[in-house]
Each structure stands twice: as structure tokens, then as C-alpha cells.
Design an enzyme around this catalytic site. Structure first.
Site, mmCIF file in Angstrom:
data_model
loop_
_atom_site.group_PDB
_atom_site.id
_atom_site.type_symbol
_atom_site.label_atom_id
_atom_site.label_comp_id
_atom_site.label_asym_id
_atom_site.label_seq_id
_atom_site.Cartn_x
_atom_site.Cartn_y
_atom_site.Cartn_z
ATOM 1 N N SER A 189 -118.516 8.136 -37.425
ATOM 2 C CA SER A 189 -117.159 8.668 -37.640
ATOM 3 C C SER A 189 -117.030 10.159 -37.384
ATOM 4 C CB SER A 189 -116.658 8.349 -39.052
ATOM 5 O OG SER A 189 -116.388 6.994 -39.143
ATOM 6 N N THR A 212 -113.445 -5.297 -42.284
ATOM 7 C CA THR A 212 -112.607 -5.820 -43.368
ATOM 8 C C THR A 212 -111.407 -4.905 -43.609
ATOM 9 O OG1 THR A 212 -114.154 -4.712 -44.849
ATOM 10 C CG2 THR A 212 -114.392 -7.101 -44.624
ATOM 11 N N ASP A 213 -111.492 -3.635 -43.175
ATOM 12 C CA ASP A 213 -110.416 -2.696 -43.561
ATOM 13 C C ASP A 213 -109.060 -3.073 -42.963
ATOM 14 O OD1 ASP A 213 -111.122 -1.778 -40.972
ATOM 15 O OD2 ASP A 213 -111.288 0.339 -41.560
ATOM 16 N N GLU A 228 -105.224 9.165 -35.494
ATOM 17 C CA GLU A 228 -106.125 8.279 -34.749
ATOM 18 C C GLU A 228 -105.366 7.085 -34.147
ATOM 19 O OE1 GLU A 228 -109.991 8.313 -36.036
ATOM 20 O OE2 GLU A 228 -110.626 6.576 -34.881
ATOM 21 N N ASP A 271 -112.472 5.129 -42.306
ATOM 22 C CA ASP A 271 -113.206 6.353 -41.980
ATOM 23 C C ASP A 271 -112.495 7.602 -42.510
ATOM 24 O OD1 ASP A 271 -114.611 4.448 -40.587
ATOM 25 O OD2 ASP A 271 -113.792 4.999 -38.632
ATOM 26 N N TYR A 327 -113.235 -4.148 -29.973
ATOM 27 C CA TYR A 327 -112.692 -3.861 -31.311
ATOM 28 C C TYR A 327 -111.271 -4.409 -31.413
ATOM 29 C CZ TYR A 327 -111.518 -1.295 -35.577
ATOM 30 O OH TYR A 327 -111.132 -0.975 -36.860
ATOM 31 N N GLY A 337 -120.376 9.071 -30.795
ATOM 32 C CA GLY A 337 -120.726 7.769 -30.222
ATOM 33 C C GLY A 337 -121.813 7.044 -30.983
ATOM 34 N N ALA A 338 -122.120 7.493 -32.208
ATOM 35 C CA ALA A 338 -123.194 6.869 -32.984
ATOM 36 C C ALA A 338 -122.640 5.972 -34.086
ATOM 37 C CB ALA A 338 -124.093 7.942 -33.581
ATOM 38 N N GLY A 339 -121.323 5.857 -34.171
ATOM 39 C CA GLY A 339 -120.736 5.039 -35.228
ATOM 40 C C GLY A 339 -120.776 5.735 -36.582
HETATM 41 C C1 GLA Z 1 -114.650 1.562 -37.050
HETATM 42 C C2 GLA Z 1 -113.207 1.746 -37.483
HETATM 43 C C3 GLA Z 1 -113.021 1.405 -38.973
HETATM 44 C C4 GLA Z 1 -113.610 0.035 -39.297
HETATM 45 C C5 GLA Z 1 -115.028 -0.079 -38.737
HETATM 46 C C6 GLA Z 1 -115.596 -1.464 -38.906
HETATM 47 O O1 GLA Z 1 -115.459 2.486 -37.683
HETATM 48 O O2 GLA Z 1 -112.815 3.086 -37.286
HETATM 49 O O3 GLA Z 1 -111.652 1.468 -39.298
HETATM 50 O O4 GLA Z 1 -112.791 -0.991 -38.827
HETATM 51 O O5 GLA Z 1 -115.078 0.244 -37.355
HETATM 52 O O6 GLA Z 1 -115.789 -1.751 -40.249
#
Ligand code: GLA
Length: 362
Positions: A107, A17-18, A141, A153, A205, A103-105
Site C-alpha cells: 500500500s 473482503t473489504d 484512489e 488500505d 482485481y 508494487g509490493a502489495g
Molecule cells: C488491495 C486493495 C484493498 C483490498 C486488497 C485485498 O490492497 O487496495 O482495498 O481489496 O487489495 O484484500
């Protein structure tokens, strides 16, 4: 010398959504990256406790972007951009040390970038305000590394508060800390790092982002945030894929707003159904989950979680569940068993509490 720590994050709800100018509700993790910046005699150099060797940059390299290992672009990116902005960057040595799994999501990249930006801001006396710190971190980034991420993030890494989730409006970049204390409702936030190998993450993405922007164009709005009635908007689109994207983003924004109300009222168990609906939306409409992630989310529900969902960009990464405190160990065992039965690799599990955002270490 300036030393700053910046955390990784978990997004409680509000996925993809960001970059649609919408709403997100992340929290900072206790894990993070610590960066120190000190004067050097000549040139610029970067060392990482997680990588061997020193990455050194010559004066011409600051302008010419010498080839460096990918992780180092997250550090040198800030120097490159400051140089582009006309800042006279004196020679510095930058050291980074992170305990955020990569790599784990979670951030790890935002933790790295934001700790570097805050330490540089202090050491070089840049005097950036909150908006300036966020803008530079996002540019590292998006522009220096070239990842088309949406800004959540960096925002949570810079502004998180202990014991709170951060309700963020990604259009005007305002944020409000909302108490998040699952223990007060007898719950724990259990995190399952599925360790699923990331497949096609970058391309997928970018494709989702492009699709959302195309849908907004066809619907005649600046961003999908401006759509209130998902059904009405979907009926105006011909493309089945874009219809699904719109349904996910519009319903996800609504779920974030509901989640904030639930947190304000202190009824954390009511967050459960929102988590679970968000997961279904990511699986069926946005199509960003993978079998490991779906298995973890389902197993947590079967093991008594009041709700579960994938967190982060998707195609692997972590699943979060709100689990009754007494059932955390059994839920973890159930996930390990389910992964073994399915022939997946072993997941890693931990419980998480909301921690503070970037802070000076000394
Ligand atoms: C990644 C991106 C964020 C966001 C998420 C999904 O973490 O870095 O900006 O888009 O995916 O919500």
C-alpha cells in the site's frame, strides 16, 4: 507548512473482503510516506524524492486534469476533488518522500494519498473529521486515479495504532485496535517480498470485484458479507467461478472473526492455521496467487512457521509468516534457496512490527 507521515500496511487476514462489506485485520508498517504542503506564490506543484522533476499545474489545469505522470495523480487527485467540491484551493507546493516499496502489495499508494490528505487538511484548515479524511482518501484512489479498491488500505493508514492490528468492519467503517505482539508468544512476523512481476493485476482485481457483486445479486443480498452459510449459498449458484468466489469471501470473513478472538485471547500461535487456510482459499478458490507466492508460503511452513499466507491484492506481492523467533534467519535462507532453485528472482525479507497510523511530523 504542514508535514504529515502516513504508513503502508500489511493485512494480517481478510483478503478481498473489504469491497464485499466484510471484515479485515490489517496493521500499519513503520515504512511510510512523508508529505509537506507549503504556500506557493502561484499555481500548484508536486515534487517527489523518488521521481525527477517538478509536476506543475496551471489554474486551468486544476479543473481540466492536465496529463501528469501516474504517481502524481495520487497527489493531485486530492486537489482536483477539493476543487470539484467547491473548495477554493490556494496555490501550494507539495513534496512527498516515501520508503514503502512500490508494487509490493504494501500500500505505497495509500501511504502517499493519506499523507497528502492529512497535510492538506491541516494546511488548508479543512477541519475534516475521521470519516471525512477516510472518504476523501478513498475518493482519490477510486475516482481520481480510477482504481476500484475497497478502502482497507486508507483506513489502516489513517487509523493504525502501534503494537496493534485494526479490526475493521468495512460496512460501517468502524474499527477497533486489537493488541498484536507476536514476540510475547515467541514469534516474529516475517515478510517475504517476492518481487514477482505483477501480472494483469488491475484487470484481475476488477474481475474479482465484479464477480463478487454479480454473485451477491444472484443470491439476493446487498453484499457477500450478508451470506453466513457458504455451502447453502454455493448450492444456489450455477456458475463454478462465482461459487468459488463466494466460498472464499464467506470463509475469509469467518477467519477474520476467529483471528480477532485469537488475538484477544493472546494465543498468537493459533493464528497460524487461520493464515494457512486463508492462503489455500486464495490459491484454490479465489485464484489470486502466483508460483512465487505459493513457493514462499509453502517454504515458510516447511521451515517451521506456524502459519503463512499471501497478503494484499494478489498476483505477486508479499507473503507473511508467523515464525518462531529463533528460526527467522533459517526460514529466510530457506526461502532464498527455494527461489534460486525455482529460477525466481531474489526475494527481499524483513520482520515487521505494528506501527502507528498517520501522524503530524511537526
Ligand atoms: C488491495 C486493495 C484493498 C483490498 C486488497 C485485498 O490492497 O487496495 O482495498 O481489496 O487489495 O484484500
Amino acid at each position: 507548512m504542514a508535514v504529515w507521515h502516513a504508513p503502508g500496511r500489511i493485512n494480517l487476514i481478510g483478503e478481498h473482503t473489504d469491497y464485499n462489506d466484510g471484515f479485515v485485520l490489517p496493521m500499519a508498517l513503520p515504512m511510510g510516506c512523508t508529505t509537506s504542503v507549503e504556500d506557493a506564490r502561484e499555481g500548484w506543484s508536486v515534487v517527489s524524492a523518488q521521481a525527477s522533476g517538478t509536476v506543475a499545474v496551471t489554474p486551468s489545469g486544476l479543473a481540466d486534469r492536465e496529463q501528469v505522470p501516474e504517481w502524481a495523480t495520487y497527489v493531485l487527485g486530492a486537489l482536483w476533488l477539493l476543487h470539484d467540491d467547491g473548495v477554493d484551493v490556494p496555490p501550494v507546493r507539495i513534496s512527498v518522500d516515501s520508503d514503502v516499496p512500490t508494487g509490493a502489495g504494501l500500500s505505497s499508494s495509500a501511504a502517499l494519498v493519506c499523507s497528502v490528505v492529512r497535510a492538506l487538511d491541516e494546511h488548508l484548515g479543512l477541519g475534516l473529521d475521521a470519516a471525512g479524511l477516510l472518504a476523501l482518501s478513498r475518493r482519490v484512489e477510486n475516482d481520481a486515479v480510477g482504481a476500484p479498491t475497497g478502502g482497507m488500505d486508507q483506513l489502516i493508514s489513517l487509523r493504525g495504532e502501534a503494537g496493534h492490528a485494526l479490526f475493521c468492519d468495512m460496512r460501517d467503517l468502524t474499527s477497533e485496535a486489537v493488541p498484536f505482539a507476536p514476540a510475547a508468544s515467541g514469534l516474529s512476523l516475517l515478510v517475504v517480498d517476492t518481487r514477482a512481476p505483477h501480472r494483469l493485476v488491475d484487470g484481475e482485481y476488477a474481475a474479482r470485484r465484479d464477480g463478487c457483486e454479480e454473485a451477491a445479486r444472484q443470491l439476493g443480498v446487498p453484499a457477500l458479507r450478508d451470506i453466513i452459510d457458504a455451502d447453502e449459498a454455493v448450492a444456489r449458484l450455477d456458475d463454478e467461478e462465482l461459487q468459488r468466489y463466494v466460498r472464499h469471501v464467506v470463509t475469509e470473513d469467518a477467519r477474520v472473526l476467529e483471528a480477532v478472538e485469537v488475538l484477544r485471547a493472546g494465543h498468537l500461535d493459533r493464528l497460524g492455521p487461520l493464515f494457512t487456510a486463508s492462503h489455500a482459499s486464495m490459491r484454490d478458490d479465489f485464484r489470486i496467487t502466483v508460483p512465487e507466492v505459493d513457493t514462499a508460503a509453502e517454504t515458510l511452513l516447511d521451515a517451521g512457521a506456524v502459519g503463512s499466507r499471501m497478503t494484499g491484492g494478489g498476483f505477486g506481492g508479499c507473503v507473511i509468516g508467523l515464525v518462531p523467533e529463533g528460526e527467522v534467519d533459517a526460514a529466510g535462507d530457506a526461502v532464498r534457496r527455494a527461489f534460486a532453485d525455482a529460477g525466481f528472482g531474489e526475494p527481499s525479507l524483513f520482520t515487521a512490527e505494528a506501527a502507528a497510523g498517520a501522524r503530524a511530523v511537526r
